[in-house]
Design a protein around this motif. Structure first.
Motif, mmCIF file in Angstrom:
data_model
loop_
_atom_site.group_PDB
_atom_site.id
_atom_site.type_symbol
_atom_site.label_atom_id
_atom_site.label_comp_id
_atom_site.label_asym_id
_atom_site.label_seq_id
_atom_site.Cartn_x
_atom_site.Cartn_y
_atom_site.Cartn_z
ATOM 1 N N ARG B 33 4.086 60.754 -55.346
ATOM 2 C CA ARG B 33 5.050 60.755 -54.253
ATOM 3 C C ARG B 33 5.335 59.298 -53.900
ATOM 4 O O ARG B 33 4.608 58.393 -54.325
ATOM 5 C CB ARG B 33 4.488 61.528 -53.043
ATOM 6 N N ASP B 34 6.404 59.079 -53.096
ATOM 7 C CA ASP B 34 6.814 57.718 -52.747
ATOM 8 C C ASP B 34 5.630 56.865 -52.301
ATOM 9 O O ASP B 34 5.488 55.704 -52.693
ATOM 10 C CB ASP B 34 7.824 57.737 -51.586
ATOM 11 N N GLN B 35 4.759 57.471 -51.458
ATOM 12 C CA GLN B 35 3.698 56.700 -50.809
ATOM 13 C C GLN B 35 2.595 56.262 -51.783
ATOM 14 O O GLN B 35 1.745 55.438 -51.424
ATOM 15 C CB GLN B 35 3.104 57.497 -49.629
ATOM 16 N N ASP B 36 2.580 56.807 -53.018
ATOM 17 C CA ASP B 36 1.598 56.386 -54.021
ATOM 18 C C ASP B 36 2.040 55.121 -54.765
ATOM 19 O O ASP B 36 1.262 54.553 -55.533
ATOM 20 C CB ASP B 36 1.382 57.492 -55.060
ATOM 21 N N HIS B 37 3.294 54.732 -54.592
ATOM 22 C CA HIS B 37 3.808 53.591 -55.348
ATOM 23 C C HIS B 37 3.333 52.268 -54.738
ATOM 24 O O HIS B 37 2.674 52.256 -53.695
ATOM 25 C CB HIS B 37 5.337 53.666 -55.428
ATOM 26 N N LEU B 38 3.677 51.182 -55.412
ATOM 27 C CA LEU B 38 3.220 49.869 -54.963
ATOM 28 C C LEU B 38 4.317 49.178 -54.161
ATOM 29 O O LEU B 38 5.505 49.446 -54.341
ATOM 30 C CB LEU B 38 2.851 49.017 -56.188
ATOM 31 N N HIS B 39 3.895 48.293 -53.270
ATOM 32 C CA HIS B 39 4.853 47.495 -52.507
ATOM 33 C C HIS B 39 5.366 46.372 -53.409
ATOM 34 O O HIS B 39 4.580 45.567 -53.922
ATOM 35 C CB HIS B 39 4.174 46.919 -51.266
ATOM 36 N N VAL B 40 6.667 46.357 -53.621
ATOM 37 C CA VAL B 40 7.291 45.366 -54.490
ATOM 38 C C VAL B 40 8.373 44.641 -53.698
ATOM 39 O O VAL B 40 9.180 45.279 -53.017
ATOM 40 C CB VAL B 40 7.931 46.029 -55.736
ATOM 41 N N ILE B 41 8.356 43.322 -53.749
ATOM 42 C CA ILE B 41 9.411 42.520 -53.119
ATOM 43 C C ILE B 41 10.100 41.723 -54.223
ATOM 44 O O ILE B 41 9.438 41.066 -55.029
ATOM 45 C CB ILE B 41 8.848 41.559 -52.050
ATOM 46 N N ILE B 42 11.415 41.829 -54.271
ATOM 47 C CA ILE B 42 12.185 41.153 -55.316
ATOM 48 C C ILE B 42 13.117 40.141 -54.680
ATOM 49 O O ILE B 42 13.816 40.466 -53.727
ATOM 50 C CB ILE B 42 13.023 42.164 -56.123
ATOM 51 N N ASP B 43 13.118 38.922 -55.202
ATOM 52 C CA ASP B 43 14.148 37.959 -54.813
ATOM 53 C C ASP B 43 14.907 37.577 -56.074
ATOM 54 O O ASP B 43 14.350 36.936 -56.971
ATOM 55 C CB ASP B 43 13.542 36.723 -54.155
ATOM 56 N N ALA B 44 16.149 37.999 -56.157
ATOM 57 C CA ALA B 44 16.981 37.710 -57.330
ATOM 58 C C ALA B 44 18.087 36.768 -56.899
ATOM 59 O O ALA B 44 19.121 37.186 -56.393
ATOM 60 C CB ALA B 44 17.564 38.997 -57.904
ATOM 61 N N ASP B 45 17.835 35.480 -57.061
ATOM 62 C CA ASP B 45 18.781 34.443 -56.615
ATOM 63 C C ASP B 45 19.551 33.920 -57.825
ATOM 64 O O ASP B 45 18.992 33.230 -58.669
ATOM 65 C CB ASP B 45 18.006 33.300 -55.961
ATOM 66 N N PRO B 46 20.840 34.239 -57.914
ATOM 67 C CA PRO B 46 21.605 33.868 -59.108
ATOM 68 C C PRO B 46 21.925 32.387 -59.173
ATOM 69 O O PRO B 46 22.386 31.910 -60.196
ATOM 70 C CB PRO B 46 22.897 34.678 -58.946
ATOM 71 N N THR B 47 21.661 31.659 -58.083
ATOM 72 C CA THR B 47 22.052 30.246 -58.103
ATOM 73 C C THR B 47 20.987 29.356 -58.737
ATOM 74 O O THR B 47 21.170 28.148 -58.844
ATOM 75 C CB THR B 47 22.355 29.734 -56.674
ATOM 76 N N ILE B 48 19.857 29.940 -59.170
ATOM 77 C CA ILE B 48 18.888 29.128 -59.920
ATOM 78 C C ILE B 48 19.577 28.656 -61.201
ATOM 79 O O ILE B 48 20.120 29.461 -61.952
ATOM 80 C CB ILE B 48 17.618 29.946 -60.245
ATOM 81 N N PRO B 49 19.598 27.349 -61.433
ATOM 82 C CA PRO B 49 20.359 26.835 -62.590
ATOM 83 C C PRO B 49 19.799 27.365 -63.912
ATOM 84 O O PRO B 49 18.651 27.785 -64.012
ATOM 85 C CB PRO B 49 20.174 25.318 -62.489
ATOM 86 N N ASP B 50 20.633 27.303 -64.944
ATOM 87 C CA ASP B 50 20.275 27.734 -66.293
ATOM 88 C C ASP B 50 19.006 27.011 -66.737
ATOM 89 O O ASP B 50 18.941 25.788 -66.748
ATOM 90 C CB ASP B 50 21.444 27.405 -67.242
ATOM 91 N N ARG B 51 17.970 27.798 -67.090
ATOM 92 C CA ARG B 51 16.674 27.222 -67.442
ATOM 93 C C ARG B 51 16.727 26.454 -68.770
ATOM 94 O O ARG B 51 16.151 25.382 -68.904
ATOM 95 C CB ARG B 51 15.595 28.301 -67.520
ATOM 96 N N SER B 52 17.441 27.021 -69.749
ATOM 97 C CA SER B 52 17.516 26.368 -71.058
ATOM 98 C C SER B 52 18.206 25.019 -70.945
ATOM 99 O O SER B 52 17.726 24.010 -71.478
ATOM 100 C CB SER B 52 18.261 27.259 -72.056
ATOM 101 N N ALA B 53 19.330 24.980 -70.237
ATOM 102 C CA ALA B 53 20.073 23.722 -70.070
ATOM 103 C C ALA B 53 19.215 22.700 -69.337
ATOM 104 O O ALA B 53 19.175 21.516 -69.709
ATOM 105 C CB ALA B 53 21.381 23.974 -69.315
ATOM 106 N N ALA B 54 18.489 23.155 -68.306
ATOM 107 C CA ALA B 54 17.631 22.243 -67.543
ATOM 108 C C ALA B 54 16.560 21.631 -68.440
ATOM 109 O O ALA B 54 16.292 20.427 -68.392
ATOM 110 C CB ALA B 54 16.985 22.981 -66.367
ATOM 111 N N LEU B 55 15.958 22.475 -69.310
ATOM 112 C CA LEU B 55 14.872 21.988 -70.171
ATOM 113 C C LEU B 55 15.394 21.013 -71.225
ATOM 114 O O LEU B 55 14.663 20.136 -71.676
ATOM 115 C CB LEU B 55 14.165 23.173 -70.839
ATOM 116 N N ARG B 56 16.667 21.174 -71.614
ATOM 117 C CA ARG B 56 17.264 20.243 -72.576
ATOM 118 C C ARG B 56 17.768 18.975 -71.898
ATOM 119 O O ARG B 56 18.299 18.086 -72.548
ATOM 120 C CB ARG B 56 18.436 20.914 -73.301
ATOM 121 N N GLY B 57 17.669 18.926 -70.548
ATOM 122 C CA GLY B 57 18.180 17.763 -69.817
ATOM 123 C C GLY B 57 19.686 17.770 -69.719
ATOM 124 O O GLY B 57 20.316 16.753 -69.428
#
Lengths: 247, 247
Positions: B33-57
């Motif tokens: 039932r719902d109450q057996d599940h885990l507490h999950v908090i999600i932050d999905a921020d699309p403004t985090i810059p492209d990781r690959s481009a950042a790593l390539r400088g």
């Protein structure tokens, strides 16, 4: 931030319905790359008591848990809140005055959508959890707009609809659960329903439009599209209902 | 709270991969039932810059955005953090000292899982975004455990793997994207790979195990299972790496 508003999802009721709303928000967002998507914050707290039991007076009040979750979302930066749980909408009038941000109303949005997309329809079949049926939320929203709500017999409600929804909440997303709902929907159409509402957020997970003999409207999709519109609008169009102090 | 820990998901990279991890956490949770599940908090921020481009400088640093998102999760009550983005794991050593809660390592967990589930395997094929390949994260984690990593030719990487991942990020989850990845995986198996890693969180969305001629390990599923274990464990087993002050 990219000029759009941050969507808060007050989730966990149940978890799969929360994941379903988030997925539908992503698909409803015009995007070519990660950075084009919207900022979404989800709080899925499973300890919020059963909404149906609370409304029947047979369990602890769900309002404090809903309020705590909404405040966590506000604190984390949500500009407005969506709730992917029909039954929880019964708590909206009590919840809204305590929040500093608007809460979108999935039920009003769905009833408005019936009028817009099916202007010739008069009778609307409601597939929903017993708690939602008991609150009369969809019945009132439809009647307010001149539509006639139809819902399953108490026997069909228990044996088909509630049984299927309980199955999905327990992670049973197989074809048997969809078949139960299809039978209930077919009976409503035979009784005159011209449109069916998948008015419990677990239903669209197992029931597809092809499985019932009338158009099937998915309130989760309606809410997802409203949230994307609201996040991208030049100004918030949702009523804020702000009476108390913001969290 | 129900005695379990709260899972934080630092998401949005991309959004579909975030929804996929959340879905897999729900399915990996024993619940009636719902109450057996885990507490999950999600932050999905699309403004985090492209990781690959950042790593390539070649683009703005992604660390400030990752850190801000992790701190929002911590503030909202997350007891530990998961990151459904392989490339972002290159920022883990810089991120961890600034946080007061542990961050699970999807890449180490996946390499450990290869040893546990495929003890006879020696050569492991890596299907991953170019940014992940360039960081060498999986190469190092596999070599550290005595395994030999194989990755596609630069031409296959560009034409098949990166093209398919870019498609999924733009919401194209159709069969054409899966076919590109299946071709790349088949070539790696022909070159000697005994196990394949779907080592980019967009890949399992379109590539299923039946589409490749060797076992396909899904790091998102490995991470989901690790998160559920961690949330339900009597004590946190993940190393905390706490050096700085908590947010």
């Amino acid at each position: 931030m990219n000029g759009n508003r941050t969507i808060g999802i007050l989730g966990g009721m149940g978890p799969l319905a929360t994941a379903d709303l988030y997925h539908k928000i992503i698909l409803a967002t015009p995007a070519r790359r990660d950075q084009d998507h919207l900022h979404v914050i989800i709080d899925a707290d499973p300890t919020i008591p059963d909404r149906s039991a609370a409304l029947r007076g047979e369990g602890p009040d769900a309002l404090p848990g809903l309020l705590a979750s909404a405040r966590r979302l506000q604190l984390a930066g949500a500009d407005f809140i969506t709730i992917p749980c029909n039954t929880a909408h019964a708590f909206l009038p009590a919840l809204r005055p305590h929040l500093g941000v608007p809460v979108l109303d999935m039920i009003a949005a769905t009833a408005d959508r019936v009028l817009a997309d099916f202007p010739a329809a008069r009778r609307v079949g409601i597939l929903a959890y017993r708690g939602t049926i008991e609150t009369g939320l969809y019945h009132h929203a439809l009647r307010d707009r001149g539509l006639e709500p139809l819902s399953p017999s108490p026997e069909d409600q228990r044996r088909l609809v509630d049984a299927a929804i309980d199955g999905v909440k327990a992670n049973d997303t197989g074809p048997a659960m969809g078949a139960l709902l299809a039978e209930a929907g077919g009976t409503l159409v035979a009784a005159g329903a011209e449109v069916l509402l998948a008015a419990c957020t677990e239903i669209p997970i197992v029931l597809t439009p092809a499985m019932v003999p009338a158009p099937l409207l998915d309130p989760t999709r309606v809410l997802a599209e409203a949230a994307v519109r609201e996040a991208r609008a030049p100004a918030l169009t949702a009523p804020a209902f702000v009476a108390g102090a913001g969290g």
